[in-house]
Scaffold this active site. Structure first.
Site, short mmCIF file in Angstrom:
data_model
loop_
_atom_site.label_atom_id
_atom_site.label_comp_id
_atom_site.label_asym_id
_atom_site.label_seq_id
_atom_site.Cartn_x
_atom_site.Cartn_y
_atom_site.Cartn_z
N SER A 1 0.85 -1.19 0.00
CA SER A 1 0.00 0.00 0.00
C SER A 1 0.88 1.23 0.00
CB SER A 1 -0.90 0.02 1.24
OG SER A 1 -1.63 1.24 1.31
N TYR B 1 -2.07 -0.31 10.13
CA TYR B 1 -2.15 -0.75 8.73
C TYR B 1 -0.90 -0.33 7.98
CZ TYR B 1 -3.87 -1.41 3.98
OH TYR B 1 -4.01 -1.81 2.67
#
Length: 267
Positions: A129, A142
């Site tokens: 990501s 995350y």
């Protein structure tokens, strides 16, 4: 001969888009989910695999190798999201997201590498990501899992290069998927010192996903990487400002970059 591709987390979102697109391009695609139900209308074959259960990973990989005789590409896509102030987020939930996004991905790599070594070729694409390049407020865990997978990929890519295996990262920005519905949200506790800021940022994060790019763009990027003879280690797929934010972090002083992020998230 069509390449054999394994795509984890292929029941929806980016994983499903990648698996569908590669199937349309003539690849032999096996997608996975923990419980592959209601997938009879999928254009590719779905099999059971839970990245938290090594025995299901080994069973799935063995099934593909027995059926096809090889495994050319792994798209390590399965993962989960998590939001919340770090102080308020239960530590067990932190461990759960690391087990899925980092250790789960590592276990799938460990399962496919012996076959790729045997056949003297293979490619692993770890879906990370853009958030993994920076610590973001209320998304710190995350970001940490995806950043850790980026670094693991750098390491393992050097370890397996001599066997003819390429391992790369492909980092998406915001895409219009159902990830917001599937992520763990730390509750907004009434007595939390972060209540108002966290509530506002939850709405902001969801709007980013809802207004994100079409997952088909990610699928096309994966296809291009698979067909690159000498791939890079890192790829980013997202809007201009998402990718530019990584450049800014490299060149700006820490406090200046942090101020930009805090202004963006209204902190």
């Amino acid at each position: 001969m069509s390449k054999v591709v394994l795509v984890t987390g292929a029941s929806s979102g980016i994983g499903k888009s990648i698996a569908t697109y590669l199937h349309e391009k003539g690849y032999k695609v096996f997608g996975t989910s923990r419980n592959p139900k209601n997938t009879e209308n999928f254009s590719f074959q779905m099999i059971a695999l839970d990245v938290l259960k090594v025995e299901t990973i080994e069973t799935a990989v063995a099934f593909i190798i027995k059926k096809e005789g090889r495994l050319d590409v792994l798209i390590n896509n399965a993962g989960m999201g998590i939001t919340g102030p770090i102080e308020d987020t239960p530590t067990d939930e932190m461990r759960a997201v690391f087990n899925t996004n980092l250790f789960g991905a590592i276990d799938v790599m460990k399962a496919v590498l012996p076959q790729m070594r045997l056949q003297k070729h293979g490619m692993i694409l770890n879906v990370t990501s853009i958030a993994g390049y920076m610590g973001l407020p209320f998304r710190g865990l995350y970001s940490a899992t995806k950043g850790a997978l980026e670094l693991v990929t750098e390491s393992i890519s050097m370890e397996v290069k001599s066997f003819g295996i390429n391992v790369v990262n492909i980092a998406p920005g915001d895409f219009a998927t159902n990830i917001a519905a599937g992520r763990y949200h730390t509750p907004i506790f009434e007595n939390s010192a972060y209540k108002e800021n966290y509530r506002a940022n939850l709405d902001l994060m969801d709007s980013h996903v809802n207004g994100g790019m079409n997952p088909l763009e990610m699928a096309k990027a994966v296809y291009d990487v698979i067909n690159t003879k000498k791939p890079n280690i890192h790829y980013k797929v997202g809007g201009f400002m998402e990718k530019f934010s990584i450049v800014l972090k490299r060149v700006l002083p820490d406090k200046m970059y942090q101020k930009i992020l805090m202004n963006h998230y209204k902190l």
